[in-house]
Design a protein around this motif. Sequence first.
Motif, PDB file in Angstrom:
ATOM      1  N   VAL A  22       0.743  -1.088   0.089  1.00  0.00           N
ATOM      2  CA  VAL A  22      -0.044  -0.043   0.133  1.00  0.00           C
ATOM      3  C   VAL A  22       0.952   1.076   0.249  1.00  0.00           C
ATOM      4  O   VAL A  22       0.598   2.094  -0.637  1.00  0.00           O
ATOM      5  CB  VAL A  22      -0.920  -0.002   1.239  1.00  0.00           C
ATOM      6  CG1 VAL A  22      -1.793   1.072   1.407  1.00  0.00           C
ATOM      7  CG2 VAL A  22      -1.816  -1.287   1.081  1.00  0.00           C
ATOM      8  N   TRP A  23       2.110   1.223   0.729  1.00  0.00           N
ATOM      9  CA  TRP A  23       2.849   2.468   0.752  1.00  0.00           C
ATOM     10  C   TRP A  23       3.320   2.714  -0.414  1.00  0.00           C
ATOM     11  O   TRP A  23       3.731   3.572  -0.997  1.00  0.00           O
ATOM     12  CB  TRP A  23       3.837   2.322   1.988  1.00  0.00           C
ATOM     13  CG  TRP A  23       4.884   3.226   2.045  1.00  0.00           C
ATOM     14  CD1 TRP A  23       4.471   4.533   2.542  1.00  0.00           C
ATOM     15  CD2 TRP A  23       6.158   3.316   1.903  1.00  0.00           C
ATOM     16  NE1 TRP A  23       5.435   5.426   2.652  1.00  0.00           N
ATOM     17  CE2 TRP A  23       6.633   4.836   2.336  1.00  0.00           C
ATOM     18  CE3 TRP A  23       7.209   2.436   1.507  1.00  0.00           C
ATOM     19  CZ2 TRP A  23       7.721   5.136   2.389  1.00  0.00           C
ATOM     20  CZ3 TRP A  23       8.415   2.767   1.434  1.00  0.00           C
ATOM     21  CH2 TRP A  23       8.984   4.205   1.800  1.00  0.00           C
ATOM     22  N   THR A  24       3.787   1.586  -1.165  1.00  0.00           N
ATOM     23  CA  THR A  24       4.479   1.581  -2.351  1.00  0.00           C
ATOM     24  C   THR A  24       3.412   2.282  -3.568  1.00  0.00           C
ATOM     25  O   THR A  24       4.009   3.081  -4.315  1.00  0.00           O
ATOM     26  CB  THR A  24       4.908   0.200  -3.086  1.00  0.00           C
ATOM     27  OG1 THR A  24       5.768  -0.407  -2.356  1.00  0.00           O
ATOM     28  CG2 THR A  24       5.313   0.376  -4.705  1.00  0.00           C
ATOM     29  N   LEU A  25       2.233   1.774  -3.479  1.00  0.00           N
ATOM     30  CA  LEU A  25       1.124   2.439  -4.247  1.00  0.00           C
ATOM     31  C   LEU A  25       0.876   4.003  -3.978  1.00  0.00           C
ATOM     32  O   LEU A  25       0.904   4.974  -4.825  1.00  0.00           O
ATOM     33  CB  LEU A  25      -0.276   1.676  -4.078  1.00  0.00           C
ATOM     34  CG  LEU A  25      -1.401   2.430  -4.767  1.00  0.00           C
ATOM     35  CD1 LEU A  25      -1.097   2.224  -6.224  1.00  0.00           C
ATOM     36  CD2 LEU A  25      -2.622   1.830  -4.303  1.00  0.00           C
ATOM     37  N   PHE A  26       0.904   4.272  -2.612  1.00  0.00           N
ATOM     38  CA  PHE A  26       0.771   5.715  -2.260  1.00  0.00           C
ATOM     39  C   PHE A  26       1.996   6.553  -2.842  1.00  0.00           C
ATOM     40  O   PHE A  26       1.780   7.860  -3.314  1.00  0.00           O
ATOM     41  CB  PHE A  26       0.549   5.947  -0.790  1.00  0.00           C
ATOM     42  CG  PHE A  26      -0.622   5.409  -0.180  1.00  0.00           C
ATOM     43  CD1 PHE A  26      -1.538   5.284  -1.226  1.00  0.00           C
ATOM     44  CD2 PHE A  26      -0.814   5.121   1.030  1.00  0.00           C
ATOM     45  CE1 PHE A  26      -3.100   4.961  -0.632  1.00  0.00           C
ATOM     46  CE2 PHE A  26      -2.226   4.641   1.374  1.00  0.00           C
ATOM     47  CZ  PHE A  26      -3.072   4.638   0.612  1.00  0.00           C
ATOM     48  N   GLY A  27       3.393   5.901  -2.641  1.00  0.00           N
ATOM     49  CA  GLY A  27       4.348   6.788  -3.206  1.00  0.00           C
ATOM     50  C   GLY A  27       4.493   6.966  -4.713  1.00  0.00           C
ATOM     51  O   GLY A  27       5.273   7.967  -4.979  1.00  0.00           O
ATOM     52  N   SER A  28       3.735   5.975  -5.398  1.00  0.00           N
ATOM     53  CA  SER A  28       3.787   6.208  -6.730  1.00  0.00           C
ATOM     54  C   SER A  28       2.910   7.323  -7.227  1.00  0.00           C
ATOM     55  O   SER A  28       2.978   7.821  -8.384  1.00  0.00           O
ATOM     56  CB  SER A  28       3.682   4.841  -7.462  1.00  0.00           C
ATOM     57  OG  SER A  28       2.134   4.432  -7.124  1.00  0.00           O
ATOM     58  N   LEU A  29       2.214   7.734  -6.383  1.00  0.00           N
ATOM     59  CA  LEU A  29       1.336   8.781  -6.667  1.00  0.00           C
ATOM     60  C   LEU A  29       1.495  10.141  -6.322  1.00  0.00           C
ATOM     61  O   LEU A  29       0.746  10.974  -6.310  1.00  0.00           O
ATOM     62  CB  LEU A  29      -0.253   8.399  -6.231  1.00  0.00           C
ATOM     63  CG  LEU A  29      -0.573   7.258  -6.771  1.00  0.00           C
ATOM     64  CD1 LEU A  29      -2.196   6.864  -6.139  1.00  0.00           C
ATOM     65  CD2 LEU A  29      -0.986   7.116  -8.209  1.00  0.00           C
ATOM     66  N   LYS A  30       2.865  10.367  -5.665  1.00  0.00           N
ATOM     67  CA  LYS A  30       3.342  11.585  -5.380  1.00  0.00           C
ATOM     68  C   LYS A  30       4.318  12.179  -5.960  1.00  0.00           C
ATOM     69  O   LYS A  30       4.795  11.647  -6.957  1.00  0.00           O
ATOM     70  CB  LYS A  30       3.836  11.344  -3.775  1.00  0.00           C
ATOM     71  CG  LYS A  30       2.970  10.839  -2.887  1.00  0.00           C
ATOM     72  CD  LYS A  30       3.777  10.634  -1.513  1.00  0.00           C
ATOM     73  CE  LYS A  30       2.705  10.077  -0.450  1.00  0.00           C
ATOM     74  NZ  LYS A  30       3.662   9.901   0.796  1.00  0.00           N
TER      75      LYS A  30
END
Length: 281
Positions: A30-38
């Motif tokens: 989930v953290w990787t997904l959030f990081g990819s959208l920043k």
Amino acid sequence: MSATKQHPFYKSLTVAVLLVWTAAVLYPLVWTLFGSLKDNQQFMLGKPWALPKFPLLWSNFSYVWETYGFSGYFLNSAIVAGASTLLSVLLAATTAYILARFAFKGSGTLLNLYLSAMMIPMILGLIPLFFLLNEMHLINKLVGLIIVYTASALPFGIFVLVGFFKTLPRELEEASAIDGAGYNRTFFTVMLPLAKSGLVSVGIMNALNIWNEYIMGTVFINDPSKYTLPVGIAIMQSEMQYRTEWGPLFAGLLLSMIPVIAVYVLFQRQIADGVTAGAVK
């Protein structure tokens, strides 16, 4: 089942442990997904763990796919993983069938030799393998990488499939022989389909290991156009030099994980059932 195992306290404790374990596994994804959208600003403000702000930067995925050549890396990994998996499963199945169904002098020693190879880390053979592939003019070629991955995956496949073939009834082979079928036809039309669950399990495990492999891909491939995904991600980070683009980097990581996650979700039952059944049998 004992009364202790049925006690509500132990059931609640088991559920709590499983929930904690699930959270520990899902959180990095989930953290990787959030990081990819920043964008970089959100990371540099000292809140790398915070939720991404709107608008979400879905463009990071197309950016890393086109700018850093992820399309080529993805294709190379698909070719290498697909070819290596097919070859390793076929060779492991034929070898395991011979060792399981035909008694000959030295068969036990040969099986133990294959199984002992599982205890030897492949990293110990990098230097001799490099010189061997160099002599064969296979350095910087996907074919060389496919050969190495196929050979490294054989011991595990043989270990699992020998157990499957040993449990199949010999009456099937006798009936096939009475019908006039030779050894090859019996193997491919009768015995191989019956070991389908084992073949699927071995194929999936080999494909996942090959897809994620980094060290041999780095040593044997130096041509940027032939990099696999793990090597491509490392090269991508080094190309960023003094300014790491965290959003695209996380997007690249997520793109490389999508096939692995999809395989685990779709074939998790086959992976568990096949490996345990083959080992127990």
